[in-house]
Design a protein around this motif. Structure first.
Motif, short mmCIF file in Angstrom:
data_model
loop_
_atom_site.label_atom_id
_atom_site.label_comp_id
_atom_site.label_asym_id
_atom_site.label_seq_id
_atom_site.Cartn_x
_atom_site.Cartn_y
_atom_site.Cartn_z
N LEU A 1 -5.60 9.44 -2.04
CA LEU A 1 -5.88 9.16 -3.46
C LEU A 1 -4.67 9.50 -4.33
N ALA A 2 -4.07 10.66 -4.09
CA ALA A 2 -2.92 11.08 -4.90
C ALA A 2 -1.73 10.15 -4.69
N GLN A 3 -1.51 9.72 -3.46
CA GLN A 3 -0.40 8.80 -3.20
C GLN A 3 -0.63 7.45 -3.86
N ALA A 4 -1.86 6.99 -3.86
CA ALA A 4 -2.17 5.71 -4.52
C ALA A 4 -1.82 5.79 -6.00
N ALA A 5 -2.15 6.91 -6.62
CA ALA A 5 -1.86 7.08 -8.05
C ALA A 5 -0.37 7.14 -8.32
N LEU A 6 0.34 7.95 -7.53
CA LEU A 6 1.77 8.15 -7.77
C LEU A 6 2.59 6.90 -7.43
N GLU A 7 2.33 6.33 -6.26
CA GLU A 7 3.14 5.20 -5.78
C GLU A 7 2.94 3.95 -6.64
N SER A 8 1.76 3.78 -7.20
CA SER A 8 1.48 2.56 -7.97
C SER A 8 1.56 2.77 -9.47
N TRP B 1 -0.53 4.60 -11.18
CA TRP B 1 -1.94 4.47 -11.58
C TRP B 1 -2.36 3.00 -11.66
N GLY B 2 -1.92 2.22 -10.67
CA GLY B 2 -2.33 0.83 -10.58
C GLY B 2 -1.46 -0.16 -11.32
N LYS B 3 -0.51 0.31 -12.09
CA LYS B 3 0.33 -0.60 -12.89
C LYS B 3 1.34 -1.36 -12.04
N HIS B 4 1.74 -0.77 -10.91
CA HIS B 4 2.82 -1.37 -10.13
C HIS B 4 2.40 -1.56 -8.67
N ALA B 5 1.29 -2.25 -8.46
CA ALA B 5 0.84 -2.57 -7.10
C ALA B 5 1.72 -3.69 -6.57
N ILE B 6 2.57 -3.38 -5.62
CA ILE B 6 3.56 -4.34 -5.11
C ILE B 6 2.85 -5.50 -4.40
N GLY B 7 3.23 -6.70 -4.79
CA GLY B 7 2.63 -7.87 -4.15
C GLY B 7 1.16 -8.04 -4.46
N GLY B 8 0.67 -7.30 -5.42
CA GLY B 8 -0.73 -7.42 -5.81
C GLY B 8 -1.58 -6.24 -5.41
N TYR B 9 -1.51 -5.82 -4.14
CA TYR B 9 -2.44 -4.78 -3.67
C TYR B 9 -1.76 -3.60 -2.96
N ASN B 10 -0.47 -3.62 -2.82
CA ASN B 10 0.22 -2.53 -2.13
C ASN B 10 0.41 -1.37 -3.11
N ILE B 11 -0.51 -0.43 -3.06
CA ILE B 11 -0.48 0.71 -3.99
C ILE B 11 0.13 1.96 -3.34
N PHE B 12 0.74 1.79 -2.17
CA PHE B 12 1.32 2.94 -1.46
C PHE B 12 2.81 2.80 -1.20
#
Length: 255
Positions: free
Chosen positions: A128-135, A137-148
């Motif tokens: 959960l924490a990595q999803a928040a930090l890497e993306s 908080w959802g603003k930068h999901a690479i390619g649409g859904y890559n939140i990690f």
């Protein structure tokens, strides 16, 4: 009649029959109340998605309950529930949750994170924490859904995007290929499998977590392998602490 023999008050046959029917009916009700689910049990399709998202994905076949704990007796169905829930979440919806209500952001990803923990041995709190930090908080999901921030190729292919890596004591701008996924559920499951690559840090993280269930120790073990940022481990642990993610994942609560 023999002298001294007991006297029996014989009841009419219909009364005996009625008494037997009443007895068996009451017994059936008692058995049913023991083995049937309580009327307050949350239907399985109400467990996996934040109500903030479900309002935009209403369906006659699905209804949702806010502030409802997952019933541990049916957590075994979590893989199906998590998959169906996250497949319906759009990138814009997760992004909106991340900006307006971070608790709802985590609630939406939690069932899949729990399922990934069960399958791959990766703490749900870290996921959960990595999803928040890497993306962001959802603003930068690479390619649409890559939140990690997972590199390489995914089920939906790959995309080449600019990024930054910490190299020789400074951040360097580069371009790299990142995995693409069809939905957030695929992304969460792939994130779990990434830690089974043959890297020493990952192997130590998985082995130690299997032995002591220490979520913070897990990120200490794997952080330097997963990311080049010198502050990565502390950044992840801060999110885990600020949002009480360890307690959330250990107690399976969504309230």
């Amino acid at each position: 009649m023999l002298e001294g023999a007991p006297v029996f008050n014989l009841l009419p046959l219909q009364i005996l029959k009625d008494n037997f029917i009443n007895f068996t009916s009451n017994l059936t009700q008692k058995i049913t109340s023991v083995f049937s689910p309580s009327t307050t049990l949350i239907p399985p399709d109400q467990l996996f998605l934040s109500t903030k998202v479900s309002q935009n994905n209403s369906s006659a076949n699905f209804s949702f309950v806010d502030q409802a704990p997952i019933n541990k007796n049916i957590v075994g169905r979590s893989r199906y529930l998590a998959a169906e829930g996250l497949k319906r979440v759009s990138t814009n919806e997760l992004k909106e949750l991340g900006q307006k209500n971070k608790k709802e952001f985590f609630k939406t990803l939690l069932p899949a994170a729990l399922e990934a923990e069960k399958i791959y041995g990766v703490p749900a709190s870290v996921t959960l924490a990595q999803a928040a930090l890497e993306s962001g908080w959802g603003k930068h999901a690479i390619g649409g859904y890559n939140i990690f921030g997972i590199k390489g190729k995914g089920p939906a292919g790959s995309v080449n995007v600019p990024t930054k890596e910490f190299i020789n004591g400074k951040y360097v701008a580069i371009r790299d290929n990142f995995a693409k996924y069809n939905d957030f559920y695929e992304a969460v499951m792939k994130h779990g499998s990434v830690f089974h690559a043959r890297y020493k840090g990952y192997q130590k993280g998985l082995n130690d977590f299997a032995a002591n269930k220490n979520d913070y120790q897990f990120i200490d073990n794997v952080g330097s392998t997963y990311a080049t940022s010198p502050t990565y481990k502390n950044d992840i642990k801060k999110i885990m602490k600020d949002f009480d993610l360890v307690n959330m994942s250990k107690n399976y609560y969504l309230a």
